[in-house]
Design a protein around this motif. Structure first.
Motif, PDB file in Angstrom:
ATOM      1  N   GLY A 185     -31.309  14.881 -12.424  1.00  0.00           N
ATOM      2  CA  GLY A 185     -29.887  14.587 -12.408  1.00  0.00           C
ATOM      3  C   GLY A 185     -29.971  13.494 -13.453  1.00  0.00           C
ATOM      4  N   VAL A 186     -30.836  13.193 -14.398  1.00  0.00           N
ATOM      5  CA  VAL A 186     -30.823  12.084 -15.229  1.00  0.00           C
ATOM      6  C   VAL A 186     -29.783  12.552 -16.632  1.00  0.00           C
ATOM      7  CG1 VAL A 186     -31.911  10.472 -16.917  1.00  0.00           C
ATOM      8  CG2 VAL A 186     -32.809  11.130 -14.538  1.00  0.00           C
ATOM      9  N   ARG A 187     -28.989  11.710 -17.063  1.00  0.00           N
ATOM     10  CA  ARG A 187     -28.212  12.177 -18.099  1.00  0.00           C
ATOM     11  C   ARG A 187     -29.047  11.936 -19.337  1.00  0.00           C
ATOM     12  NH1 ARG A 187     -24.232   8.546 -19.136  1.00  0.00           N
ATOM     13  NH2 ARG A 187     -25.137   7.011 -17.456  1.00  0.00           N
ATOM     14  N   CYS A 188     -29.501  13.008 -19.816  1.00  0.00           N
ATOM     15  CA  CYS A 188     -30.608  12.600 -20.836  1.00  0.00           C
ATOM     16  C   CYS A 188     -30.188  13.571 -22.213  1.00  0.00           C
ATOM     17  CB  CYS A 188     -32.008  13.423 -20.424  1.00  0.00           C
ATOM     18  SG  CYS A 188     -33.276  13.105 -21.518  1.00  0.00           S
ATOM     19  N   THR A 189     -30.111  12.875 -23.263  1.00  0.00           N
ATOM     20  CA  THR A 189     -29.878  13.180 -24.486  1.00  0.00           C
ATOM     21  C   THR A 189     -31.229  13.284 -25.377  1.00  0.00           C
ATOM     22  OG1 THR A 189     -27.846  12.339 -24.629  1.00  0.00           O
ATOM     23  CG2 THR A 189     -28.657  13.119 -26.754  1.00  0.00           C
ATOM     24  N   TYR A 190     -31.625  14.813 -25.474  1.00  0.00           N
ATOM     25  CA  TYR A 190     -32.985  15.146 -26.121  1.00  0.00           C
ATOM     26  C   TYR A 190     -32.543  15.567 -27.657  1.00  0.00           C
ATOM     27  CZ  TYR A 190     -37.522  17.260 -26.432  1.00  0.00           C
ATOM     28  OH  TYR A 190     -38.841  17.560 -26.756  1.00  0.00           O
ATOM     29  N   GLN A 191     -33.220  14.627 -28.460  1.00  0.00           N
ATOM     30  CA  GLN A 191     -32.951  15.039 -29.925  1.00  0.00           C
ATOM     31  C   GLN A 191     -34.664  15.491 -30.412  1.00  0.00           C
ATOM     32  OE1 GLN A 191     -31.777  12.195 -32.490  1.00  0.00           O
ATOM     33  NE2 GLN A 191     -32.193  13.339 -34.436  1.00  0.00           N
ATOM     34  N   LEU A 192     -34.652  16.678 -30.653  1.00  0.00           N
ATOM     35  CA  LEU A 192     -36.013  17.290 -31.413  1.00  0.00           C
ATOM     36  C   LEU A 192     -35.748  17.728 -32.728  1.00  0.00           C
ATOM     37  CD1 LEU A 192     -38.974  18.317 -30.849  1.00  0.00           C
ATOM     38  CD2 LEU A 192     -38.016  20.448 -30.020  1.00  0.00           C
ATOM     39  N   ALA A 193     -36.512  17.108 -33.750  1.00  0.00           N
ATOM     40  CA  ALA A 193     -36.202  17.461 -35.050  1.00  0.00           C
ATOM     41  C   ALA A 193     -37.536  17.443 -35.825  1.00  0.00           C
ATOM     42  CB  ALA A 193     -35.148  16.379 -35.754  1.00  0.00           C
ATOM     43  N   SER A 194     -37.563  17.805 -37.138  1.00  0.00           N
ATOM     44  CA  SER A 194     -38.782  17.673 -37.955  1.00  0.00           C
ATOM     45  C   SER A 194     -38.770  16.140 -38.725  1.00  0.00           C
ATOM     46  CB  SER A 194     -38.846  18.929 -38.739  1.00  0.00           C
ATOM     47  OG  SER A 194     -39.612  18.747 -39.819  1.00  0.00           O
ATOM     48  N   ILE A 195     -39.305  15.141 -37.903  1.00  0.00           N
ATOM     49  CA  ILE A 195     -39.270  14.019 -38.361  1.00  0.00           C
ATOM     50  C   ILE A 195     -40.539  13.369 -39.257  1.00  0.00           C
ATOM     51  CG2 ILE A 195     -38.756  11.524 -37.828  1.00  0.00           C
ATOM     52  CD1 ILE A 195     -37.147  12.542 -35.488  1.00  0.00           C
ATOM     53  N   GLY A 196     -41.605  13.815 -38.467  1.00  0.00           N
ATOM     54  CA  GLY A 196     -42.883  13.136 -39.104  1.00  0.00           C
ATOM     55  C   GLY A 196     -43.873  13.339 -38.035  1.00  0.00           C
ATOM     56  N   ASP A 197     -45.052  12.797 -38.160  1.00  0.00           N
ATOM     57  CA  ASP A 197     -46.239  13.091 -37.379  1.00  0.00           C
ATOM     58  C   ASP A 197     -46.113  11.839 -36.290  1.00  0.00           C
ATOM     59  OD1 ASP A 197     -48.573  13.721 -35.906  1.00  0.00           O
ATOM     60  OD2 ASP A 197     -50.032  13.481 -37.823  1.00  0.00           O
ATOM     61  N   HIS A 198     -46.987  11.724 -35.328  1.00  0.00           N
ATOM     62  CA  HIS A 198     -46.989  10.672 -34.414  1.00  0.00           C
ATOM     63  C   HIS A 198     -46.812   9.463 -34.960  1.00  0.00           C
ATOM     64  CE1 HIS A 198     -47.162   9.222 -30.344  1.00  0.00           C
ATOM     65  NE2 HIS A 198     -48.197   8.469 -30.637  1.00  0.00           N
ATOM     66  N   GLY A 199     -45.987   8.662 -34.500  1.00  0.00           N
ATOM     67  CA  GLY A 199     -45.739   7.293 -35.102  1.00  0.00           C
ATOM     68  C   GLY A 199     -44.790   6.904 -36.226  1.00  0.00           C
ATOM     69  N   PHE A 200     -43.832   7.945 -36.206  1.00  0.00           N
ATOM     70  CA  PHE A 200     -43.008   7.854 -37.377  1.00  0.00           C
ATOM     71  C   PHE A 200     -42.327   6.618 -37.208  1.00  0.00           C
ATOM     72  CE2 PHE A 200     -41.308  11.004 -34.103  1.00  0.00           C
ATOM     73  CZ  PHE A 200     -40.282  10.429 -33.797  1.00  0.00           C
ATOM     74  N   GLY A 201     -41.898   6.070 -36.018  1.00  0.00           N
ATOM     75  CA  GLY A 201     -41.262   4.819 -36.035  1.00  0.00           C
ATOM     76  C   GLY A 201     -39.695   4.892 -36.192  1.00  0.00           C
ATOM     77  N   VAL A 202     -39.213   3.885 -36.636  1.00  0.00           N
ATOM     78  CA  VAL A 202     -37.668   3.871 -36.958  1.00  0.00           C
ATOM     79  C   VAL A 202     -37.164   4.727 -38.238  1.00  0.00           C
ATOM     80  CG1 VAL A 202     -35.764   2.426 -37.408  1.00  0.00           C
ATOM     81  CG2 VAL A 202     -37.496   1.481 -36.117  1.00  0.00           C
ATOM     82  N   HIS A 203     -36.667   5.858 -37.958  1.00  0.00           N
ATOM     83  CA  HIS A 203     -36.511   6.850 -39.024  1.00  0.00           C
ATOM     84  C   HIS A 203     -34.873   7.237 -38.990  1.00  0.00           C
ATOM     85  CE1 HIS A 203     -36.620  10.564 -41.328  1.00  0.00           C
ATOM     86  NE2 HIS A 203     -37.974  10.562 -41.534  1.00  0.00           N
ATOM     87  N   LYS A 204     -34.472   7.455 -40.031  1.00  0.00           N
ATOM     88  CA  LYS A 204     -32.793   7.807 -40.499  1.00  0.00           C
ATOM     89  C   LYS A 204     -32.509   8.848 -39.539  1.00  0.00           C
ATOM     90  CE  LYS A 204     -32.885  10.409 -44.488  1.00  0.00           C
ATOM     91  NZ  LYS A 204     -32.523  10.653 -46.032  1.00  0.00           N
ATOM     92  N   LYS A 205     -33.345  10.064 -39.352  1.00  0.00           N
ATOM     93  CA  LYS A 205     -32.994  11.137 -38.700  1.00  0.00           C
ATOM     94  C   LYS A 205     -32.478  10.747 -37.102  1.00  0.00           C
ATOM     95  CE  LYS A 205     -35.086  14.697 -41.395  1.00  0.00           C
ATOM     96  NZ  LYS A 205     -36.099  15.839 -41.261  1.00  0.00           N
ATOM     97  N   TRP A 206     -33.018   9.850 -36.575  1.00  0.00           N
ATOM     98  CA  TRP A 206     -32.652   9.398 -35.198  1.00  0.00           C
ATOM     99  C   TRP A 206     -31.941   8.215 -34.935  1.00  0.00           C
ATOM    100  CZ3 TRP A 206     -33.830   5.195 -32.436  1.00  0.00           C
ATOM    101  CH2 TRP A 206     -35.072   4.461 -32.848  1.00  0.00           C
TER     102      TRP A 206
END
Length: 709
Positions: free
Chosen positions: A659-680
């Motif tokens: 029951g957690v209010r969760c917003t899940y964003q799955l996108a083609s951003i980059g490999d692990h460790g992409f950090g702060v990215h404009k897509k999110w």
């Protein structure tokens, strides 16, 4: 009678010549010609005891074309015969330009994802694994009885190899060195020679002394795959060890060998077969991807390639004392920037043995470099020319990369202005605080962290391994400000609970400040010295600090508007902030959680959804209470370290079940460790301000740290 005496004398001379030839150490010398080869020939003639066979090396310039690259691999015995200069390469090596001539079976074979870790754990791949023959094809055997690659697999491997090599620049010299050693090893096997010598090796000047040491070391070593006859070290801990003579096992400390170098060594024939079999398994074995985004490739140096398979077996030995040493201040095509460091390591090495610079065979230029070092205490290049009245000019010192010892005054390399105009460093535990660096030297840091420090500057995250703390930054005056007090975001950097990622914390703090909120970077304790839940205790202390009257009075923080943000291991930590554990500091509920590419379960077996599931079990409804924070979960479809199907998808499903209010964003951003990215950051900024009860902003502009801007 005279004939009998003449015959006896002839037999004695022949027997003496034969005995002398058998006592010689048969060596293969790698050289690219020029002054180095001339010096090496003079040296071997003066010291005696060696029967040398000179082999032409592989220059970096010769690897600029596809045909010459494949010809070098052919000389090394890795691939089949290819066209020589002036001839066209066989069909199996030519890249097909006709789409109709390419069948589906000619696609590149799948490469092993992490060949280096497998090599360290269990040795090189066997010949059956390296064959890469496609169905319906049979591989021929080479001169050593190993299967060649099939034509389809050979062409696929050649295409992938050239694709990686063509992008190399200075790293071509490293690859050329590796190929030169493979060629020398093949010649040594064919001609039954004992050791491999580089033209930068310097033997003992005493006639026959180096050859005698080599024979004694090889006779004393049994079942040794790699015998290091010439090596160097730059670690003081070597001096504290008692090494037996003439052969001893290679010492290891903290998972790293204390010796390096391949100027003189012996490799067992069966070890060479395993090496060739491994290299035929694909380009990944020789040119692994580099960087957390795997956009480039770095060739492994020859000593790492030889070292990998015998770590677990303990079949690496060193000769005590060494047979050969590296020439002092010999200009290197690969390590030119480290020539002075290697010479300093050589001077330190002489402290542990009875040899010295005076006991080595050196050229006049090298002796001049030694005399300059003894008089001035500094290693400088002489450019190979002795000039009258020449005064050595030291190199221009580079910008220091040493970690600052003062956490209150930290330089910010890579940015014209500091992270914020004012910042407060607050320790979360009472008592004495140790602010010494976590790392002995900058070189002891992981490479990804070294790159982060060079870009973002030193950070308080690099200090105080036993002192958890927070660094509180305040937004600039021109940032959007609410009517009341400001909200605050506690940032948990990732790093696998082994390090703290500066490249995640600093850009995230800039982004939070851009939104008009207070950025709080958390420095939590790491394992294995501080096992779980020490890091969670530090996070709860940080949240409790931001919810205290001090934060409200001194920092103008609204204690009811606190959020947590975490990356990777920091996201796993942030997800546990509301865990119902009685032995942790009590806090008020936080308003929001932003979790970026978390792992489903950490190394200690604690799942990311533990706090959510525990809170749901304790509630009467079986779902989390209403005051449980909302979650913004971000994952990438290109994450190879933590694939979303095995981690983020599972976490999102557990949150939804509880029951957690969760917003899940799955996108083609980059490999692990992409950090702060404009897509999110842009959609997350609107979500975060909404959850914290702040008025929306008309436009969210990414900061300069954001990837893709």
């Amino acid at each position: 009678l005279l004939d009998i005496k003449f015959l006896a004398g002839t037999l004695r001379i022949a027997f003496a010549c034969r005995s002398r030839k058998m006592s010689l150490v048969r060596a293969v010398v790698i050289t690219l010609g020029g002054e180095r080869e001339a010096a090496m020939r003079r040296q071997l003639k003066d010291v005696g005891g060696f029967d040398a066979r000179f082999v032409e090396g592989v220059s970096a310039r010769s690897l600029r074309s596809r045909d010459s690259l494949l010809a070098a691999f052919n000389r090394a015995g890795v691939f089949r015969t290819v066209g020589v200069k002036g001839e066209a390469a066989p069909v199996s090596w030519q890249r097909s330009t006709n789409p109709e001539s390419c069948s589906s079976g000619d696609s590149p074979p799948a490469q092993v994802a992490n060949r280096e870790s497998e090599a360290v754990a269990g040795g090189y791949h066997s010949s059956s694994e390296a064959a890469l023959t496609l169905e319906g094809e049979q591989a021929d055997l080479d001169e050593d009885g190993l299967p060649w690659l099939s034509q389809s697999a050979e062409q696929a491997a050649a295409d992938e190899l050239w694709k990686r090599v063509r992008c190399l620049t200075r790293e071509r010299a490293v690859l050329g060195c590796v190929l030169a050693h493979l060629v020398a090893l093949r010649v040594a096997k064919q001609e039954n020679r004992h050791i491999i010598l580089e033209d930068n090796a310097r033997l003992l000047a005493a006639p026959g002394e180096s050859a005698s040491r080599a024979r004694n070391a090889m006779q004393a070593s049994s079942q040794v795959s790699w015998l290091m006859l010439g090596y160097g070290f730059n670690d003081d801990r070597w001096c504290e060890m008692e090494m037996s003579s003439p052969v001893s096992s290679l010492p290891w400390i903290d998972g790293k060998p204390l010796a390096w170098g391949t100027q003189c060594y012996y490799l067992a024939p069966e070890a060479r077969l395993r090496l060739i079999s491994w290299l035929r398994g694909g380009p990944e074995s020789l040119l692994p991807a580099k960087g957390h985004r795997c956009r480039g490739h770095n060739p492994r140096p020859i000593d790492r390639i030889l070292l990998a398979p015998f770590v677990a077996e303990g079949r690496i030995s060193v000769a005590i004392p060494p047979v050969a040493y590296r020439a002092p201040m010999l200009r290197s095509l690969i390590h030119e920037n480290y020539d002075s460091k290697m010479s300093a390591a050589l001077a330190k090495q002489f402290e542990t043995v009875e040899d010295s610079f005076d006991s080595l065979w050196l050229t006049e230029e090298e002796r001049l470099a030694v005399s300059i070092y003894r008089s001035g205490g500094e290693w400088v290049h002489n450019d190979g020319i002795v000039r009258g009245g020449w005064v050595p000019q030291p190199r221009k010192p580079r910008a220091s990369k040493q970690i600052s010892k003062n956490c209150e005054d930290v330089p910010r390399a890579g940015h014209s202005k500091p992270l914020s105009s004012t910042a407060h460093l607050v320790h979360l535990k009472q008592g004495p605080h140790d602010e010494t660096s976590r790392y002995l030297t900058p070189e002891s840091m992981p490479k990804w962290l070294q790159t982060a420090v060079q870009k973002h500057g030193d950070s308080f995250l690099l200090f105080g391994a036993d002192s958890p703390a927070v660094e509180v930054h305040f937004p600039p005056s021109d940032s959007p400000r609410p009517a009341g007090r400001r909200a605050a975001v506690v940032i948990c950097p990732g790093g696998g609970y082994k390090d703290l990622a500066v490249q995640e914390a600093v850009p995230a703090a800039r982004w939070v400040l851009k939104l008009g909120m207070v950025a709080v970077i958390l420095r939590y304790r790491l394992s294995p010295k501080h096992p779980w839940p020490a890091a969670l205790e530090d996070l709860r202390d940080a949240v409790a600090l931001m919810q205290s009257p001090r934060a409200s009075k001194d920092w103008d923080v609204d204690i009811s508007k606190i959020a947590v943000l975490g990356f990777s291991a920091g996201a796993h930590l942030a997800a546990q902030v509301m865990a119902p554990l009685s032995n942790l500091p009590s806090i008020l509920p936080v308003r929001a959680m932003v979790l970026l590419y978390p792992a489903a379960v950490d190394a200690d077996g604690v799942s990311t959804s533990y706090a959510v599931e525990a809170s749901a079990r304790e509630s009467q409804s079986g779902r989390v209470p209403l005051e449980f924070p909302a979650v913004y979960l971000v994952a990438s479809t290109k994450d190879r370290m933590l694939p979303h199907k095995m981690h983020s998808d599972i976490i999102a499903g557990a949150f939804d079940t509880c029951g957690v209010r969760c917003t899940y964003q799955l996108a083609s951003i980059g490999d692990h460790g992409f950090g702060v990215h404009k897509k999110w950051v842009i959609p997350c900024a609107h979500w975060l301000r909404s959850e914290l009860g702040l008025p929306p902003v008309s436009k969210v502009e990414p900061t300069p740290d954001v990837e893709g801007t």
